[in-house]
Design an enzyme around this catalytic site. Structure first.
Site, PDB file in Angstrom:
ATOM      1  N   ARG A 170       9.672 -51.895  11.315  1.00 58.68           N
ATOM      2  CA  ARG A 170       8.545 -51.890  10.359  1.00 58.68           C
ATOM      3  C   ARG A 170       8.593 -53.095   9.417  1.00 58.68           C
ATOM      4  O   ARG A 170       8.220 -53.007   8.247  1.00 58.68           O
ATOM      5  CB  ARG A 170       8.533 -50.595   9.537  1.00 58.68           C
ATOM      6  N   SER A 219       2.277 -42.625   8.125  1.00 55.89           N
ATOM      7  CA  SER A 219       3.599 -42.341   7.554  1.00 55.89           C
ATOM      8  C   SER A 219       3.789 -43.094   6.244  1.00 55.89           C
ATOM      9  O   SER A 219       3.533 -44.295   6.166  1.00 55.89           O
ATOM     10  CB  SER A 219       4.698 -42.755   8.539  1.00 55.89           C
ATOM     11  N   GLU A 289       6.867 -47.120   3.515  1.00 55.14           N
ATOM     12  CA  GLU A 289       6.256 -47.904   4.591  1.00 55.14           C
ATOM     13  C   GLU A 289       4.896 -48.417   4.135  1.00 55.14           C
ATOM     14  O   GLU A 289       4.400 -49.440   4.593  1.00 55.14           O
ATOM     15  CB  GLU A 289       6.113 -47.013   5.832  1.00 55.14           C
TER      16      GLU A 289
END
Length: 297
Positions: A170, A219, A289
């Site tokens: 990520r 998320s 995130e």
């Protein structure tokens, strides 16, 4: 910024509410908002944009929290004008940065191309997936990238290979000051029925486990090494926790949903509360995130 600037450009709006462009449906106004129809229009906008004006690239507005006071700078949204997809001579695919990942997965399904099924579960565009190395169900975007096209603040195009980037879970860093315009992908040939069955199975699982009927940003936290953010949040007893009209999803603990009428401050307070309470309960510091930008109201 000069109030008269860009007045003659139909793709440019001033004081645009970002709640219209984020998947959480929250966010104050951007000073300047540009949704170019094509590449020349994007190049012209960037060439005129003063170098000291903060620039934010967005697609579908997922994984993004714009605070209620708005964004002091310019927002570039790559949408339909950058959603083309084409087959390359070597059998690979070239997709515009504004193409929703789900549509790229659907194309792969119809074409009998395996390896991109996970993209069906990414709630963003190709550009957003490139920027954060989006992934799901064991797949990650940059595992399939063979080259990208970028554009710098002067409107100049570049072709970059994956070696130009530092890619992690990520996380992607590369040449500074450039936004993604398109990407080239490599997939493997496979029976159409096999690829489509895998995509349908993923979508069924996603519908059963994620709060898709409520506004959310995907998320919220990255999974820590060897564990899952959702498990830690649920173990801390935070499922269903609310702040204003924002709530930790009762279906999937790593999602925060807008129950209707939430503001960015509600969501940000909930993010910080979850982070602190998980750390107190487990000793694990969850890293968001979601990208947070802009000013508080």
């Amino acid at each position: 910024m000069n109030a008269a600037a860009y007045a003659d450009r139909p793709a440019v709006r001033r004081h645009e509410p970002m709640a219209r462009h984020t998947s959480w449906r929250v966010g104050g106004p951007a000073d300047v908002y540009c949704e170019p129809h094509d590449l020349p229009e994007l190049q012209a906008f960037l060439a005129e944009l003063p170098a000291d004006v903060p620039l934010l690239w967005i697609g579908l507005g997922s994984n993004l929290l714009v605070r209620d006071g708005g964004f002091r700078g310019a927002v570039v949204c790559l949408g339909k004008g950058f959603a083309q997809i084409e087959t390359l001579p070597d059998g690979g695919l070239r997709a515009g940065a504004g193409l929703p990942c789900a549509r790229l997965a659907q194309h792969c399904g119809r074409a009998g191309l395996a390896g991109g099924e996970f993209l069906a579960g990414i709630p963003g565009t190709v550009g957003g997936a490139l920027a954060m190395n989006a992934g799901a169900h064991g797949g990650e975007t940059w595992q399939r990238v063979t080259a990208v096209q970028t554009i710098d603040r002067a409107g100049t195009l570049h072709r970059r290979l994956p070696e130009a980037y530092r890619i992690a879970y990520r996380s992607v860093s590369g040449p500074p000051g450039e936004g993604f315009v398109a990407a080239e992908f490599a997939f493997e040939a496979a029976p159409v029925e096999q690829v489509q069955a895998a995509i349908h199975a993923l979508l069924r699982r996603r519908a059963a486990t994620q709060p898709l009927r409520l506004a959310n940003a995907g998320s919220v936290f990255r999974n820590p090494p060897g564990d899952f953010a959702a498990r830690l949040i649920e173990a801390a007893g935070l499922k269903g926790l609310t702040c204003g009209r924002a709530q930790v999803s009762e279906l999937h603990a790593n999602f925060i949903v807008n129950l209707g009428g939430a503001c960015a401050a509600d969501i940000e307070t909930l993010i910080d509360t979850v982070q602190a309470r998980v750390e107190a309960a487990s000793g694990v510091h969850l890293e968001p995130e979601v990208r947070r930008v802009g000013e508080a109201s």
